[in-house]
Structure formats: structure tokens, C-alpha cells
Design a protein around this motif. Structure first.
Motif, PDB file in Angstrom:
ATOM      1  N   HIS A  57      93.011  21.858  75.711  1.00 17.44           N
ATOM      2  CA  HIS A  57      91.452  22.679  75.116  1.00 17.44           C
ATOM      3  C   HIS A  57      90.793  21.094  74.746  1.00 17.44           C
ATOM      4  O   HIS A  57      90.985  20.191  74.751  1.00 17.44           O
ATOM      5  CB  HIS A  57      92.115  23.274  73.603  1.00 17.44           C
ATOM      6  CG  HIS A  57      90.683  23.937  73.298  1.00 17.44           C
ATOM      7  ND1 HIS A  57      89.413  23.652  72.953  1.00 17.44           N
ATOM      8  CD2 HIS A  57      90.621  25.073  73.577  1.00 17.44           C
ATOM      9  CE1 HIS A  57      88.768  24.492  72.772  1.00 17.44           C
ATOM     10  NE2 HIS A  57      89.620  25.886  72.698  1.00 17.44           N
ATOM     11  N   HIS A  65      88.066  21.209  73.614  1.00 15.63           N
ATOM     12  CA  HIS A  65      87.366  21.146  72.199  1.00 15.63           C
ATOM     13  C   HIS A  65      88.550  20.131  71.173  1.00 15.63           C
ATOM     14  O   HIS A  65      88.719  20.381  70.264  1.00 15.63           O
ATOM     15  CB  HIS A  65      86.990  21.526  71.549  1.00 15.63           C
ATOM     16  CG  HIS A  65      85.893  21.939  72.144  1.00 15.63           C
ATOM     17  ND1 HIS A  65      84.154  21.244  72.989  1.00 15.63           N
ATOM     18  CD2 HIS A  65      85.414  23.796  72.328  1.00 15.63           C
ATOM     19  CE1 HIS A  65      83.423  22.555  73.393  1.00 15.63           C
ATOM     20  NE2 HIS A  65      83.670  23.238  73.075  1.00 15.63           N
ATOM     21  N   THR A  92      87.989  18.392  68.070  1.00 13.50           N
ATOM     22  CA  THR A  92      87.316  18.527  67.194  1.00 13.50           C
ATOM     23  C   THR A  92      88.263  19.851  66.234  1.00 13.50           C
ATOM     24  O   THR A  92      87.935  20.486  65.575  1.00 13.50           O
ATOM     25  CB  THR A  92      86.113  19.187  67.075  1.00 13.50           C
ATOM     26  OG1 THR A  92      85.934  20.751  68.062  1.00 13.50           O
ATOM     27  CG2 THR A  92      85.132  18.278  67.415  1.00 13.50           C
ATOM     28  N   LEU A  93      89.368  20.539  67.300  1.00  7.68           N
ATOM     29  CA  LEU A  93      90.150  21.667  66.255  1.00  7.68           C
ATOM     30  C   LEU A  93      91.427  20.717  65.481  1.00  7.68           C
ATOM     31  O   LEU A  93      92.042  19.677  65.942  1.00  7.68           O
ATOM     32  CB  LEU A  93      90.782  22.551  67.280  1.00  7.68           C
ATOM     33  CG  LEU A  93      89.316  23.219  68.014  1.00  7.68           C
ATOM     34  CD1 LEU A  93      89.784  23.696  69.453  1.00  7.68           C
ATOM     35  CD2 LEU A  93      88.914  24.196  67.428  1.00  7.68           C
ATOM     36  N   SER A  94      91.842  21.823  64.819  1.00  9.55           N
ATOM     37  CA  SER A  94      93.123  21.650  64.033  1.00  9.55           C
ATOM     38  C   SER A  94      94.470  21.593  65.219  1.00  9.55           C
ATOM     39  O   SER A  94      94.221  22.646  66.416  1.00  9.55           O
ATOM     40  CB  SER A  94      92.868  22.398  62.863  1.00  9.55           C
ATOM     41  OG  SER A  94      93.181  23.814  63.270  1.00  9.55           O
ATOM     42  N   ASP A 107      94.711  25.314  65.586  1.00  8.77           N
ATOM     43  CA  ASP A 107      93.968  26.071  66.577  1.00  8.77           C
ATOM     44  C   ASP A 107      94.393  26.035  67.416  1.00  8.77           C
ATOM     45  O   ASP A 107      94.116  26.707  68.674  1.00  8.77           O
ATOM     46  CB  ASP A 107      92.397  25.762  66.120  1.00  8.77           C
ATOM     47  CG  ASP A 107      92.234  26.654  64.723  1.00  8.77           C
ATOM     48  OD1 ASP A 107      93.122  27.396  64.180  1.00  8.77           O
ATOM     49  OD2 ASP A 107      91.115  25.165  64.437  1.00  8.77           O
ATOM     50  N   HIS A 132      95.897  28.918  70.598  1.00  8.92           N
ATOM     51  CA  HIS A 132      94.945  29.064  71.955  1.00  8.92           C
ATOM     52  C   HIS A 132      96.096  28.966  72.960  1.00  8.92           C
ATOM     53  O   HIS A 132      95.972  29.638  73.778  1.00  8.92           O
ATOM     54  CB  HIS A 132      93.896  27.692  71.759  1.00  8.92           C
ATOM     55  CG  HIS A 132      93.997  27.698  73.403  1.00  8.92           C
ATOM     56  ND1 HIS A 132      92.581  28.183  73.921  1.00  8.92           N
ATOM     57  CD2 HIS A 132      94.114  26.713  73.886  1.00  8.92           C
ATOM     58  CE1 HIS A 132      92.479  28.035  75.191  1.00  8.92           C
ATOM     59  NE2 HIS A 132      92.969  27.058  75.668  1.00  8.92           N
TER      60      HIS A 132
END
Length: 183
Positions: free
Chosen positions: A107, A109, A112-114, A117, A121
């Protein structure tokens, strides 16, 4: 005079067709002692009883020997057919293990994502792959084989996502430890 039930005859190698053809009719009936259900009800069907001397006479006949040979042959053919069917179904289920996983990309990002998350995705991609490719490969199989193949496919996908992000794979490590702990 001793009587044998249909159950007794089955234990002696009789089939329903042999009973019908060689003994024709039963000699007596008695109430069925088998109880079923929460209310412990007796079964309504009576137990059919056959005189032992008639059974022994029939068992000594050529017709009984021939019928028993036919029954053994039919049983053997049925077992072979069932084994062949099981092997074909297991082979079909194993095709899921050879299906290529969908392309996985990090991903943009990811930093910055957990982990939750990111997993959510990628779970969408798994569901699309599972509903399209995995489901097609498992059409017509028994539920238990389908479930086992789906679980293997999910585990392969999960391991690929974990490897993509370098996450520690506690689920596989724990499974390996529990397997070696049992040995």
C-alpha cells in the motif's frame, strides 16, 4: 423356537434383497424396543422375525451362496467407486493449492497505516480472488473438502501479505510449536 430379527440377519451377511428373495415373508412380529427422540418414543414399525430353522435352511442353499457372492461383488465395486470418487475430489480440491495468488503490492501509505488497516485493504483482494478463482475450482465438492481448501487458500494469502510487509507470523509459528509439542 428361536427367531432372528432383520438386524440379526444383516449381521450374518444377509442383504434386504436376499431376505426378500430367499425368505419371502417374516414369521412373526414384535414391538420395536428402540426408543428415539427427546420424549423417548418407541419406533412404530414392528421388528420382523424369521424362524431360525428357515434361516439355516436358506443359508445352506446354493441360492444363498450365489446371492452372497453377488452381494460381496457389489460391495467391493461400491467401495472401489467410492475410493475413486474420493481420490478425484481430493485431487480437485488440491488444485486450489496450485492457483496463483493475486498480485500483491505494498500500500502506498503502508508506513502510516496500522497493520489492521493494511490487512483490511488486502482482504478485499483476497475476497475477490476467493469468490472468482477458488470457488470455481471447488464447484461440486463436499462441504468438508471445500472448507479445508478454502482454509488453505486463506492461509497462503495471509502468509503472502505478512511476508510483503515483513510482519511476524505468530499464527504459523504458534501452529508449528503446537505440532512439535504434540509429537
Amino acid at each position: 423356537m428361536k427367531h432372528l430379527s432383520t438386524h440379526d440377519l444383516r449381521e450374518r451377511g444377509w442383504t434386504p434383497a436376499m431376505i426378500r428373495d430367499l425368505l419371502v415373508t417374516h414369521d412373526r412380529e414384535r414391538a420395536n424396543e428402540l426408543r428415539v427422540g427427546r420424549r423417548d418414543r418407541r419406533l412404530e414399525s414392528a421388528v420382523r422375525l424369521y424362524r431360525e430353522d428357515r434361516v439355516l435352511t436358506a443359508e445352506a442353499s446354493e441360492a444363498f451362496a450365489a446371492a452372497q457372492d453377488r452381494a460381496r461383488g457389489a460391495q467391493s465395486r461400491a467401495e472401489t467407486a467410492a475410493a475413486t470418487r474420493r481420490a478425484a475430489q481430493e485431487t480437485q480440491a488440491a488444485t486450489v493449492d496450485a492457483l496463483p495468488l493475486p498480485a500483491l503490492t505494498r500500500h502506498p501509505h503502508a508506513d502510516t497505516l496500522s497493520q489492521t488497516d493494511l490487512w483490511q485493504h488486502h482482504l478485499d483482494g483476497y475476497l475477490r480472488w476467493s469468490l472468482r478463482d477458488v470457488a470455481d475450482a471447488l464447484t461440486g465438492l463436499p462441504r468438508a473438502l471445500v472448507r479445508a481448501a478454502q482454509n488453505r487458500a486463506f492461509e497462503r494469502y495471509r502468509q503472502a501479505v505478512y511476508a510483503l510487509y515483513g510482519w511476524a507470523d505468530h499464527a504459523s509459528a504458534g501452529a508449528g510449536e503446537s505440532e512439535s509439542g504434540r509429537a
